[in-house]
Every structure is written in structure tokens, then in C-alpha cells.
Design a protein around this motif. Structure first.
Motif, PDB file in Angstrom:
ATOM      1  N   PHE A   1     -38.704 -31.253  11.973  1.00 26.99           N
ATOM      2  CA  PHE A   1     -38.785 -31.502  10.211  1.00 26.99           C
ATOM      3  C   PHE A   1     -39.265 -33.307  10.939  1.00 26.99           C
ATOM      4  N   TYR A   2     -39.868 -33.678   9.471  1.00 24.64           N
ATOM      5  CA  TYR A   2     -40.572 -34.987  10.014  1.00 24.64           C
ATOM      6  C   TYR A   2     -39.834 -35.946   8.375  1.00 24.64           C
ATOM      7  N   ILE A   3     -39.112 -36.940   8.565  1.00 27.57           N
ATOM      8  CA  ILE A   3     -38.747 -38.083   8.594  1.00 27.57           C
ATOM      9  C   ILE A   3     -39.964 -39.018   7.982  1.00 27.57           C
ATOM     10  N   GLN A   4     -40.417 -39.935   7.681  1.00 26.49           N
ATOM     11  CA  GLN A   4     -41.332 -40.500   7.108  1.00 26.49           C
ATOM     12  C   GLN A   4     -40.343 -41.512   6.345  1.00 26.49           C
TER      13      GLN A   4
ATOM     14  N   THR B   1     -51.007 -38.659  16.103  1.00 25.30           N
ATOM     15  CA  THR B   1     -50.927 -39.711  16.083  1.00 25.30           C
ATOM     16  C   THR B   1     -51.887 -39.605  14.931  1.00 25.30           C
ATOM     17  N   TRP B   2     -52.938 -39.149  14.354  1.00 21.10           N
ATOM     18  CA  TRP B   2     -53.730 -39.212  13.439  1.00 21.10           C
ATOM     19  C   TRP B   2     -53.093 -38.436  12.957  1.00 21.10           C
ATOM     20  N   ASN B   3     -52.792 -38.262  10.929  1.00 22.36           N
ATOM     21  CA  ASN B   3     -52.500 -37.737   9.791  1.00 22.36           C
ATOM     22  C   ASN B   3     -53.657 -38.169   8.779  1.00 22.36           C
ATOM     23  N   LEU B   4     -53.588 -36.856   8.059  1.00 27.58           N
ATOM     24  CA  LEU B   4     -53.795 -36.367   6.761  1.00 27.58           C
ATOM     25  C   LEU B   4     -52.647 -36.386   6.490  1.00 27.58           C
ATOM     26  N   SER B   5     -52.778 -36.247   5.129  1.00 23.44           N
ATOM     27  CA  SER B   5     -51.646 -35.893   4.012  1.00 23.44           C
ATOM     28  C   SER B   5     -51.923 -36.400   2.461  1.00 23.44           C
ATOM     29  N   PHE B   6     -51.449 -35.550   1.272  1.00 27.17           N
ATOM     30  CA  PHE B   6     -52.010 -35.079   0.434  1.00 27.17           C
ATOM     31  C   PHE B   6     -50.626 -35.333  -0.644  1.00 27.17           C
ATOM     32  N   ALA B   7     -50.080 -36.209  -1.311  1.00 28.72           N
ATOM     33  CA  ALA B   7     -48.972 -36.177  -2.427  1.00 28.72           C
ATOM     34  C   ALA B   7     -49.526 -36.015  -3.603  1.00 28.72           C
ATOM     35  N   TYR B   8     -48.636 -34.930  -4.484  1.00 24.24           N
ATOM     36  CA  TYR B   8     -48.823 -34.972  -6.400  1.00 24.24           C
ATOM     37  C   TYR B   8     -47.803 -35.191  -6.551  1.00 24.24           C
ATOM     38  N   HIS B   9     -47.401 -35.935  -7.550  1.00 19.81           N
ATOM     39  CA  HIS B   9     -45.785 -36.415  -8.045  1.00 19.81           C
ATOM     40  C   HIS B   9     -46.360 -36.086  -9.721  1.00 19.81           C
ATOM     41  N   PRO B  10     -46.143 -34.652 -10.176  1.00 19.33           N
ATOM     42  CA  PRO B  10     -45.830 -34.604 -11.443  1.00 19.33           C
ATOM     43  C   PRO B  10     -44.918 -35.116 -11.884  1.00 19.33           C
ATOM     44  N   PHE B  11     -44.098 -35.627 -11.434  1.00 16.54           N
ATOM     45  CA  PHE B  11     -43.446 -36.208 -12.287  1.00 16.54           C
ATOM     46  C   PHE B  11     -43.139 -38.092 -11.431  1.00 16.54           C
ATOM     47  N   ALA B  12     -43.658 -38.626 -12.717  1.00 15.31           N
ATOM     48  CA  ALA B  12     -43.704 -40.110 -12.973  1.00 15.31           C
ATOM     49  C   ALA B  12     -43.486 -41.108 -13.746  1.00 15.31           C
TER      50      ALA B  12
ATOM     51  N   LEU C   1     -48.987 -45.127  16.265  1.00 17.61           N
ATOM     52  CA  LEU C   1     -48.368 -45.619  17.823  1.00 17.61           C
ATOM     53  C   LEU C   1     -46.867 -45.181  17.673  1.00 17.61           C
ATOM     54  N   PRO C   2     -46.787 -44.451  18.786  1.00 13.37           N
ATOM     55  CA  PRO C   2     -45.771 -43.160  19.319  1.00 13.37           C
ATOM     56  C   PRO C   2     -44.909 -45.382  19.903  1.00 13.37           C
ATOM     57  N   VAL C   3     -43.620 -45.102  19.599  1.00 10.75           N
ATOM     58  CA  VAL C   3     -42.436 -46.462  19.981  1.00 10.75           C
ATOM     59  C   VAL C   3     -41.557 -45.916  20.528  1.00 10.75           C
ATOM     60  N   THR C   4     -41.059 -45.139  20.919  1.00 17.49           N
ATOM     61  CA  THR C   4     -40.381 -43.794  21.836  1.00 17.49           C
ATOM     62  C   THR C   4     -40.910 -42.387  21.235  1.00 17.49           C
ATOM     63  N   LYS C   5     -40.240 -40.936  21.758  1.00 17.94           N
ATOM     64  CA  LYS C   5     -40.136 -39.945  21.332  1.00 17.94           C
ATOM     65  C   LYS C   5     -39.590 -39.742  20.174  1.00 17.94           C
ATOM     66  N   SER C   6     -39.219 -40.515  19.003  1.00 18.18           N
ATOM     67  CA  SER C   6     -38.847 -39.866  17.220  1.00 18.18           C
ATOM     68  C   SER C   6     -39.321 -40.939  17.105  1.00 18.18           C
ATOM     69  N   PHE C   7     -39.908 -42.224  17.419  1.00 18.39           N
ATOM     70  CA  PHE C   7     -40.394 -43.517  16.626  1.00 18.39           C
ATOM     71  C   PHE C   7     -41.116 -43.443  16.461  1.00 18.39           C
ATOM     72  N   TYR C   8     -41.909 -44.044  15.305  1.00 14.48           N
ATOM     73  CA  TYR C   8     -43.153 -44.571  15.376  1.00 14.48           C
ATOM     74  C   TYR C   8     -43.580 -45.421  14.084  1.00 14.48           C
TER      75      TYR C   8
END
Length: 161
Positions: A19-22, A99-110, A138-145
Motif C-alpha cells: 500500500f502507498y499513502i501520500q 525516489t522518482w515517480n510519474l503519476s496521472f490522476a483523472y478526477h471526473p467528479f470536481a 527523498l527517503p527520511v526513514t524506511k516508510s517516510f519520504y
């Protein structure tokens, strides 16, 4: 047929998903000197997704984006736009350290409200939006960036009343 079904049920297959939470928050304030206009912008993005595939490089989940924009030229010329947007988001990591990522979000409800001091009522706005992001974390801990991103955002109004 029953034997085949029993064999399939007894063979265990392992499934793993990470799981990934941002949570991203930002604030921006500036003044445009030519017209002496002050602008302010606050954004808040939340994403929760799960990995797809065994290499845990591709994530899919739900994105919620809440933001507000305001401007102020003088006492008679002020305005705000406040929006809440919900939709799917895809995140692709480029390396194992994530560390590097590319993302795309589509919000049909705005949906949101727009207010101007020249009008006595606020205007309801509905539509859809898209956000594209190139980010470094940048990784600060194993699960916090902690990170920064370059974003492209577009909003299409479908109804304004």
C-alpha cells in the motif's frame, strides 16, 4: 470436474500488494505589481493506492484533491475558488528505492464554489480535472519520504450556476 476444482482450491497461490499513502500540502502567495493584485493558493492532495504486479513499481488507487485560490485587488475586487475533486490515480516508480515517480490522476467528479465581490451570490461549479506529476522523494526513514514535484493541472468546467 470436481477433482479439478478441488485441486485448484488446494493449491495455494500467494498474492502480495504493497500500500502507498501520500499526503501533499502546499501554500503559495504572491503579488502582481502591475495591477497590485495579491494572490493566494492552498492545496491538499491525498492518495491511497495498492501495488499492481510483483515488482511493486506501479500503483493504482483513489485520489482526493482539495484546493482554494483567492485574489484581492482592492476592497471591491476580491474573489475565491474552492474545489473538491475525486478520482483514480496511477503512480509509476522508476527505481527500486521509489525516489522518482510519474503519476496521472483523472478526477471526473470536481465540484466547488466561486465567489466574487461584484456578485451577491456564490456560483456552484462542477466539472472534471486532470493532474500529471513528475516527483522526487527523498527517503527520511524506511516508510517516510519528503519530496518535491513538477505538476501539470487542468480543470474543465461543465456546469456553472
Amino acid at each position: 470436474m470436481k477433482t479439478l476444482l478441488l485441486v485448484l482450491l488446494l493449491i495455494s497461490s500467494q498474492a502480495y500488494a504493497r500500500f502507498y499513502i501520500q499526503h501533499s500540502v502546499g501554500y503559495e502567495s504572491y503579488t502582481e505589481d502591475l495591477e497590485n493584485t495579491k494572490f493566494g493558493y492552498v492545496n491538499n492532495l491525498f492518495f491511497m493506492g495498492a501495488s499492481i504486479g510483483g515488482d511493486e513499481m506501479f500503483y493504482f488507487g483513489q485520489s482526493v484533491y482539495i484546493h482554494s485560490f483567492s485574489f484581492n485587488t482592492d476592497a471591491t475586487n476580491k474573489g475565491t475558488l474552492s474545489m473538491t475533486e475525486i478520482g483514480p490515480r496511477f503512480v509509476l516508480f522508476f527505481n527500486d528505492r521509489k525516489t522518482w515517480n510519474l503519476s496521472f490522476a483523472y478526477h471526473p467528479f470536481a465540484k466547488g464554489t466561486r465567489t466574487l465581490t461584484t456578485s451577491t451570490e456564490s456560483t456552484e461549479t462542477t466539472g472534471s480535472s486532470m493532474i500529471g506529476t513528475l516527483a522526487y522523494q527523498l527517503p527520511v526513514t524506511k516508510s517516510f519520504y519528503l519530496g518535491a514535484s513538477l505538476n501539470y493541472y487542468t480543470y474543465t468546467i461543465t456546469k456553472d450556476r
